[in-house]
Scaffold this motif. Structure first.
Motif, PDB file in Angstrom:
ATOM      1  N   CYS A   1       0.819  -1.216   0.000  1.00 10.28           N
ATOM      2  CA  CYS A   1       0.000   0.000   0.000  1.00 10.28           C
ATOM      3  C   CYS A   1       0.853   1.266   0.000  1.00 10.28           C
ATOM      4  CB  CYS A   1      -0.949  -0.005   1.201  1.00 10.28           C
ATOM      5  SG  CYS A   1      -2.129  -1.379   1.186  1.00 10.28           S
ATOM      6  N   GLU A   2       2.056   1.186   0.565  1.00  9.53           N
ATOM      7  CA  GLU A   2       2.925   2.359   0.605  1.00  9.53           C
ATOM      8  C   GLU A   2       3.423   2.735  -0.784  1.00  9.53           C
ATOM      9  OE1 GLU A   2       5.327  -1.275   0.729  1.00  9.53           O
ATOM     10  OE2 GLU A   2       3.575  -0.573   1.861  1.00  9.53           O
ATOM     11  N   ALA A   3       3.381   1.793  -1.734  1.00 10.46           N
ATOM     12  CA  ALA A   3       3.830   2.069  -3.093  1.00 10.46           C
ATOM     13  C   ALA A   3       2.660   2.220  -4.060  1.00 10.46           C
ATOM     14  CB  ALA A   3       4.748   0.943  -3.571  1.00 10.46           C
ATOM     15  N   CYS A   4       1.460   2.306  -3.535  1.00  6.45           N
ATOM     16  CA  CYS A   4       0.257   2.328  -4.365  1.00  6.45           C
ATOM     17  C   CYS A   4      -0.034   3.741  -4.873  1.00  6.45           C
ATOM     18  CB  CYS A   4      -0.925   1.804  -3.562  1.00  6.45           C
ATOM     19  SG  CYS A   4      -2.496   1.909  -4.446  1.00  6.45           S
ATOM     20  N   PRO A   5      -0.148   3.921  -6.178  1.00  7.14           N
ATOM     21  CA  PRO A   5      -0.420   5.256  -6.733  1.00  7.14           C
ATOM     22  C   PRO A   5      -1.859   5.726  -6.525  1.00  7.14           C
ATOM     23  CG  PRO A   5      -0.356   3.630  -8.486  1.00  7.14           C
ATOM     24  CD  PRO A   5       0.064   2.919  -7.235  1.00  7.14           C
ATOM     25  N   ILE A   6      -2.739   4.834  -6.092  1.00  2.00           N
ATOM     26  CA  ILE A   6      -4.129   5.249  -5.863  1.00  2.00           C
ATOM     27  C   ILE A   6      -4.519   5.086  -4.397  1.00  2.00           C
ATOM     28  CG2 ILE A   6      -4.836   4.739  -8.235  1.00  2.00           C
ATOM     29  CD1 ILE A   6      -6.105   2.130  -7.197  1.00  2.00           C
ATOM     30  N   ALA A   7      -3.526   5.014  -3.510  1.00  2.00           N
ATOM     31  CA  ALA A   7      -3.797   4.784  -2.083  1.00  2.00           C
ATOM     32  C   ALA A   7      -4.703   5.857  -1.495  1.00  2.00           C
ATOM     33  CB  ALA A   7      -2.482   4.718  -1.307  1.00  2.00           C
ATOM     34  N   ALA A   8      -4.539   7.101  -1.920  1.00  2.00           N
ATOM     35  CA  ALA A   8      -5.320   8.201  -1.352  1.00  2.00           C
ATOM     36  C   ALA A   8      -6.808   8.061  -1.647  1.00  2.00           C
ATOM     37  CB  ALA A   8      -4.804   9.537  -1.879  1.00  2.00           C
ATOM     38  N   ARG A   9      -7.144   7.253  -2.653  1.00  2.00           N
ATOM     39  CA  ARG A   9      -8.554   7.111  -3.051  1.00  2.00           C
ATOM     40  C   ARG A   9      -9.094   5.716  -2.767  1.00  2.00           C
ATOM     41  NH1 ARG A   9      -8.524  10.348  -8.830  1.00  2.00           N
ATOM     42  NH2 ARG A   9     -10.753   9.954  -8.696  1.00  2.00           N
ATOM     43  N   CYS A  10      -8.289   4.851  -2.162  1.00  2.00           N
ATOM     44  CA  CYS A  10      -8.677   3.455  -1.973  1.00  2.00           C
ATOM     45  C   CYS A  10      -9.677   3.304  -0.826  1.00  2.00           C
ATOM     46  CB  CYS A  10      -7.442   2.610  -1.702  1.00  2.00           C
ATOM     47  SG  CYS A  10      -7.812   0.869  -1.382  1.00  2.00           S
ATOM     48  N   ALA A  11     -10.844   2.760  -1.124  1.00  2.00           N
ATOM     49  CA  ALA A  11     -11.883   2.576  -0.114  1.00  2.00           C
ATOM     50  C   ALA A  11     -11.489   1.515   0.913  1.00  2.00           C
ATOM     51  CB  ALA A  11     -13.195   2.182  -0.784  1.00  2.00           C
ATOM     52  N   TRP A  12     -10.693   0.547   0.500  1.00  2.00           N
ATOM     53  CA  TRP A  12     -10.261  -0.511   1.420  1.00  2.00           C
ATOM     54  C   TRP A  12      -9.304   0.047   2.469  1.00  2.00           C
ATOM     55  CZ3 TRP A  12      -5.580  -3.809   1.543  1.00  2.00           C
ATOM     56  CH2 TRP A  12      -5.740  -4.961   2.307  1.00  2.00           C
ATOM     57  N   LEU A  13      -8.376   0.886   2.050  1.00  2.00           N
ATOM     58  CA  LEU A  13      -7.469   1.532   2.997  1.00  2.00           C
ATOM     59  C   LEU A  13      -8.238   2.446   3.941  1.00  2.00           C
ATOM     60  CD1 LEU A  13      -4.162   2.585   1.157  1.00  2.00           C
ATOM     61  CD2 LEU A  13      -4.421   1.058   3.120  1.00  2.00           C
ATOM     62  N   ALA A  14      -9.171   3.194   3.375  1.00  2.00           N
ATOM     63  CA  ALA A  14      -9.963   4.120   4.189  1.00  2.00           C
ATOM     64  C   ALA A  14     -10.780   3.381   5.241  1.00  2.00           C
ATOM     65  CB  ALA A  14     -10.877   4.946   3.298  1.00  2.00           C
ATOM     66  N   ALA A  15     -11.145   2.131   4.927  1.00  2.00           N
ATOM     67  CA  ALA A  15     -11.954   1.326   5.858  1.00  2.00           C
ATOM     68  C   ALA A  15     -11.098   0.556   6.851  1.00  2.00           C
ATOM     69  CB  ALA A  15     -12.833   0.361   5.073  1.00  2.00           C
ATOM     70  N   GLY A  16      -9.773   0.748   6.803  1.00  2.00           N
ATOM     71  CA  GLY A  16      -8.882   0.046   7.730  1.00  2.00           C
ATOM     72  C   GLY A  16      -8.443  -1.322   7.279  1.00  2.00           C
ATOM     73  N   ARG A  17      -8.475  -1.559   5.977  1.00  2.00           N
ATOM     74  CA  ARG A  17      -8.047  -2.826   5.382  1.00  2.00           C
ATOM     75  C   ARG A  17      -8.772  -4.032   5.986  1.00  2.00           C
ATOM     76  NH1 ARG A  17      -1.638  -2.545   4.160  1.00  2.00           N
ATOM     77  NH2 ARG A  17      -1.863  -4.698   4.779  1.00  2.00           N
ATOM     78  N   PRO A  18     -10.101  -4.064   5.913  1.00  2.00           N
ATOM     79  CA  PRO A  18     -10.853  -5.188   6.494  1.00  2.00           C
ATOM     80  C   PRO A  18     -10.491  -6.516   5.844  1.00  2.00           C
ATOM     81  CG  PRO A  18     -12.253  -3.877   5.050  1.00  2.00           C
ATOM     82  CD  PRO A  18     -10.992  -3.104   5.224  1.00  2.00           C
TER      83      PRO A  18
END
Length: 285
Positions: free
Chosen positions: A195-212
């Motif tokens: 995720c630290e190398a992800c170019p769309i991390a700022a918009r990722c719903a999974w990251l925003a949800a705490g990586r369920p």
């Protein structure tokens, strides 16, 4: 508004795509079809050297259609699921007989070929012919489920195919489709996403949800001790033998006679092995 901007995925892909032989300029549609069938449930690193040998030995469907079945199965080696090799040969015959030796570019015509499923048909149309059609594999399914819906896993189905179709840009669709697959294979992986190398991390719903985590984790298919492992051992013996093999050599491969017999006769039923009048076993000719 999508959480997966095509321009970011395409830019990432152009900078990070693996150097796979079937991505080289000039690769034919037949070469793309071979790569897709070989890569199904098999790591591309294992596929690459075999693909190179095949495309040099059988550069066209017509050349492959003329190959003896025993040669095809020996060349398949340890890629696994050798029935794919038999289906590829059936596919090449159909391409020669119905399409003049040219791999069709239409999804429906590709689907009508033996052994070609929905994913492979769309992959060939997209990557070989530049058709802007959705190509959905496990990697794409995972990226879309996470980035768009905040879920760990996607659900296969026509609705999912339509959703990926809606993500396709008007221009650069094939590059976006290839990039989305590669992104899932290298960054948005199943077990250790980078995720630290992800170019769309700022918009990722999974990251925003705490990586369920997944609601129900998929069961990992075991291999050791299965009929598939026994089949593989028998196939290897037949591939490496220059003459038909007697029963005693097969008996020495596995201690359980019931499982060994079951595996052997399933190979006979699948057309992957034959028995001669002496009771010896060999690859189909």
């Amino acid at each position: 508004m999508t959480n997966i901007p095509p321009d970011k995925i395409i830019a990432w892909y152009r900078a990070n795509a693996r150097d796979l032989p079937w991505r080289a300029p000039g690769t034919t549609a037949w070469g793309v079809l071979l790569s897709e069938v070989m890569s199904h449930q098999t790591q591309v690193e294992r596929v690459a050297p075999v693909w190179r040998e095949w495309i040099e030995r059988w550069p066209t469907p017509e050349a492959f259609a003329k190959a003896p079945t025993s040669d095809v199965l020996r060349a398949w080696g340890n890629l696994g699921y050798p029935r794919r090799a038999l289906r590829l040969r059936e596919c090449s015959l159909a391409i020669v007989e119905k399409h003049g030796g040219v791999v069709p570019d239409d999804v429906d015509e590709l689907l009508a070929l033996p052994g070609i499923g929905d994913y492979t048909a769309r992959a060939v149309a997209c990557f070989a012919y530049g058709k802007n059609v959705p190509v959905v594999d496990t990697n794409v399914r995972r990226v879309v489920a996470r980035a768009e819906h905040g879920r760990a896993l996607g659900t296969p189905g026509k609705k999912e195919l339509a959703e990926v179709a809606d993500l396709l840009p008007r221009r650069g669709g094939p590059a976006f489709s290839a990039g989305l697959m590669e992104f899932g294979a290298l960054v948005c992986t199943s077990k250790a996403p980078a995720c630290e190398a992800c170019p769309i991390a700022a918009r990722c719903a999974w990251l925003a949800a705490g990586r369920p985590a997944p609601v129900a984790r998929p069961r990992t298919q075991t291999f050791a001790g299965t009929d598939r492992q026994v089949r593989g051992k028998i196939m290897r013996l037949l591939r490496e033998s220059e003459s038909p093999v007697e029963q005693s050599r097969i008996d020495a491969l596995w201690p359980d006679p019931a499982q060994r017999s079951r595996a052997l006769f399933s190979l006979l039923d699948d057309g992957l092995a034959e028995q001669d009048e002496r009771g010896y076993f060999h690859l189909p000719r």
